[in-house]
Design a protein around this motif. Structure first.
Motif, PDB file in Angstrom:
ATOM      1  N   LEU A  29       0.736  -1.163   0.035  1.00 11.68           N
ATOM      2  CA  LEU A  29       0.173   0.072  -0.084  1.00 11.68           C
ATOM      3  C   LEU A  29       0.927   1.202   0.065  1.00 11.68           C
ATOM      4  N   ARG A  30       0.483   2.103  -0.708  1.00 12.52           N
ATOM      5  CA  ARG A  30       1.132   3.513  -0.771  1.00 12.52           C
ATOM      6  C   ARG A  30       0.422   4.576  -0.146  1.00 12.52           C
ATOM      7  N   PHE A  31       1.052   5.162   0.613  1.00  9.62           N
ATOM      8  CA  PHE A  31       0.431   6.493   1.565  1.00  9.62           C
ATOM      9  C   PHE A  31       0.853   7.626   1.099  1.00  9.62           C
ATOM     10  N   GLU A  32      -0.240   8.795   0.812  1.00  9.03           N
ATOM     11  CA  GLU A  32       0.027  10.002   0.547  1.00  9.03           C
ATOM     12  C   GLU A  32       0.761  10.550   2.011  1.00  9.03           C
ATOM     13  N   LEU A  67       7.388   6.258  14.154  1.00  9.24           N
ATOM     14  CA  LEU A  67       6.805   7.367  14.102  1.00  9.24           C
ATOM     15  C   LEU A  67       7.229   8.049  12.857  1.00  9.24           C
ATOM     16  N   LEU A  68       6.626   8.823  12.045  1.00 13.09           N
ATOM     17  CA  LEU A  68       6.984   9.371  10.940  1.00 13.09           C
ATOM     18  C   LEU A  68       6.952  10.685  10.996  1.00 13.09           C
ATOM     19  N   ALA A  69       8.137  11.494  11.442  1.00 13.61           N
ATOM     20  CA  ALA A  69       8.289  12.831  11.735  1.00 13.61           C
ATOM     21  C   ALA A  69       8.057  13.930  10.582  1.00 13.61           C
ATOM     22  N   ARG A  70       8.055  13.397   9.263  1.00 18.36           N
ATOM     23  CA  ARG A  70       8.115  14.522   8.176  1.00 18.36           C
ATOM     24  C   ARG A  70       6.969  13.931   7.183  1.00 18.36           C
ATOM     25  N   PRO A  71       6.301  15.037   6.564  1.00 21.65           N
ATOM     26  CA  PRO A  71       5.217  14.588   5.755  1.00 21.65           C
ATOM     27  C   PRO A  71       5.650  14.132   4.253  1.00 21.65           C
ATOM     28  N   ARG A  72       6.280  12.856   4.265  1.00 28.37           N
ATOM     29  CA  ARG A  72       6.712  12.088   3.378  1.00 28.37           C
ATOM     30  C   ARG A  72       5.841  10.908   3.026  1.00 28.37           C
ATOM     31  N   PRO A  73       5.632  10.690   1.587  1.00 27.83           N
ATOM     32  CA  PRO A  73       5.000   9.399   1.149  1.00 27.83           C
ATOM     33  C   PRO A  73       5.550   8.229   1.679  1.00 27.83           C
ATOM     34  N   PRO A  84       2.864  -1.624  -5.542  1.00 26.30           N
ATOM     35  CA  PRO A  84       1.925  -0.982  -4.455  1.00 26.30           C
ATOM     36  C   PRO A  84       0.507  -0.334  -5.162  1.00 26.30           C
ATOM     37  N   VAL A  85      -0.423  -0.368  -4.392  1.00 27.74           N
ATOM     38  CA  VAL A  85      -1.625   0.270  -4.873  1.00 27.74           C
ATOM     39  C   VAL A  85      -1.910   1.412  -3.768  1.00 27.74           C
ATOM     40  N   ALA A  86      -2.775   2.242  -4.269  1.00 27.41           N
ATOM     41  CA  ALA A  86      -2.974   3.621  -3.373  1.00 27.41           C
ATOM     42  C   ALA A  86      -3.754   3.190  -2.178  1.00 27.41           C
ATOM     43  N   ALA A  87      -3.412   3.510  -1.080  1.00 26.51           N
ATOM     44  CA  ALA A  87      -4.127   2.792   0.167  1.00 26.51           C
ATOM     45  C   ALA A  87      -5.353   3.864   0.476  1.00 26.51           C
ATOM     46  N   ALA A 101      -5.978  -5.650   3.118  1.00 26.21           N
ATOM     47  CA  ALA A 101      -4.982  -5.730   1.704  1.00 26.21           C
ATOM     48  C   ALA A 101      -4.599  -7.017   1.611  1.00 26.21           C
ATOM     49  N   GLY A 102      -4.451  -7.534   0.376  1.00 28.11           N
ATOM     50  CA  GLY A 102      -3.844  -8.926   0.229  1.00 28.11           C
ATOM     51  C   GLY A 102      -5.119  -9.912   0.640  1.00 28.11           C
ATOM     52  N   GLU A 103      -4.498 -11.126   0.866  1.00 27.14           N
ATOM     53  CA  GLU A 103      -5.596 -12.348   1.271  1.00 27.14           C
ATOM     54  C   GLU A 103      -4.984 -12.724   2.357  1.00 27.14           C
ATOM     55  N   GLY A 104      -5.794 -12.783   3.517  1.00 21.09           N
ATOM     56  CA  GLY A 104      -5.505 -13.523   4.795  1.00 21.09           C
ATOM     57  C   GLY A 104      -5.264 -12.439   6.044  1.00 21.09           C
ATOM     58  N   ASP A 105      -5.129 -12.732   6.888  1.00 21.09           N
ATOM     59  CA  ASP A 105      -4.951 -11.871   8.135  1.00 21.09           C
ATOM     60  C   ASP A 105      -3.699 -11.948   9.067  1.00 21.09           C
ATOM     61  N   GLU A 106      -2.725 -12.645   8.487  1.00 23.27           N
ATOM     62  CA  GLU A 106      -1.498 -12.677   9.374  1.00 23.27           C
ATOM     63  C   GLU A 106      -0.867 -11.440   9.866  1.00 23.27           C
TER      64      GLU A 106
END
Length: 313
Positions: A29-32, A67-73, A84-87, A101-106
């Motif tokens: 998954l690709r996040f903005e 933690l992501l401390a910067r607004p980066r994709p 990846p697909v858009a999150a 996302a995907g198949e399963g729940d692991e």
């Protein structure tokens, strides 16, 4: 007061929990770029974290958080090869607070974000690396896991005010992540944050924050840290980037700025509360640090950024 607590309070730190993620099989998954500081914790399974501008993927195992401390994709994925697909659309289809996302729940991740007031970028976020990774098994990670367990319990049981309690627990988690970062990577922090990892400097910082209106001298602060004046001055400047009295001035101005933003207290009262004997003395110091007079600062529209000046480091 504790300097870290002081700054987080000054920044009006708040948390917002987000939709969980269940994933399995091969997925990506690709996040903005997130708003504020994004956090996620791996409650089950493992995956890879990739952040734009950061070398290499960060392997995440069960019990890890970051933690992501910067607004980066950024991208979360099961393996390096899956495209990846858009999150956004995936999370838009979430049911019962969980996206899949995907198949399963692991794999199961929970997360959210922290938001801060106007001064956060200079006072906190610029002091952190783009990614703060907290591996499972570290002392503070155990407290982070306790907070996450408590958050899960609050949200699962549906007690009154569960959302509010969970958000406060998330701030507890943030404090422990920052403490772990300071203990593990003191050289990657800067300014006042770096000072907290030096016991001598931390003692002086604690004294300054406990009583900022006191007319401190370097000798007074050295006595609180049980070192000589020259030792304190050298270690403080090395860690924080300025002398202790300059730091005191800048912290007083931060406190004055908060009062100007939040109320109609007179400048004379504000001056006395932060250690200045007169309005004029505060005005001179305020303009030197903030680049604008106190009255002009108070009249700035809500949400308008503070001028770019040298902040309390």
């Amino acid at each position: 007061m504790d300097p870290l607590e002081d700054v987080l309070t000054l920044l009006d730190t708040r948390s917002q929990l987000s939709t969980g993620l269940v994933a399995g099989g091969r997925w990506a998954l690709r996040f903005e770029p997130p708003q504020g500081v994004k956090f996620n914790a791996v409650r089950r399974g493992s995956c890879l974290l990739e952040v734009d501008g950061v070398d290499g993927p960060v392997p995440l195992a069960e019990g890890d958080c970051y933690l992501l401390a910067r607004p980066r994709p950024f991208t979360l994925r099961s393996d390096p090869e899956t495209a990846p697909v858009a999150a956004g659309p995936v999370f838009a289809r979430a049911e019962a607070g969980v996206a899949r996302a995907g198949e399963g729940d692991e794999v199961f991740l929970v997360g959210g974000r922290f938001s801060f007031g106007a001064r956060a970028q200079e006072l906190l976020l610029d002091r952190l690396p783009p990614v703060v990774h907290v591996p499972a098994g570290t002392p503070h990670a155990e407290t982070v896991r306790w907070a996450l367990d408590a958050i899960d319990d609050e949200l699962t049981r549906g007690q009154p005010a569960a959302g509010l309690v969970a958000e406060h627990l998330a701030v507890v988690m943030l404090v422990h992540v920052l403490r772990l970062h300071l203990a593990r990577d003191p050289h990657t922090a800067s300014g006042w944050l770096a000072g907290l990892s030096d016991p001598v400097v931390a003692a002086a910082l604690t004294s300054l924050h406990r009583d900022p209106a006191r007319q401190w001298t370097v000798a007074d602060l050295a006595a609180t840290a049980a070192v000589s004046r020259s030792t304190l001055a050298a270690r403080f400047r090395t860690a924080v980037g300025m002398g202790p009295l300059e730091y005191l001035t800048r912290w007083r101005i931060e406190l004055a700025a908060r009062q100007l933003r939040e109320g109609s207290t007179t400048l004379a009262v504000i001056a006395r509360s932060v250690g200045y004997g007169s309005e004029s003395a505060l005005s001179v110091a305020f303009k030197r640090v903030m680049g604008v007079a106190p009255g002009d600062y108070r009249r700035r529209p809500a949400g308008q950024g503070t001028p770019t000046v040298a902040p309390p480091s």
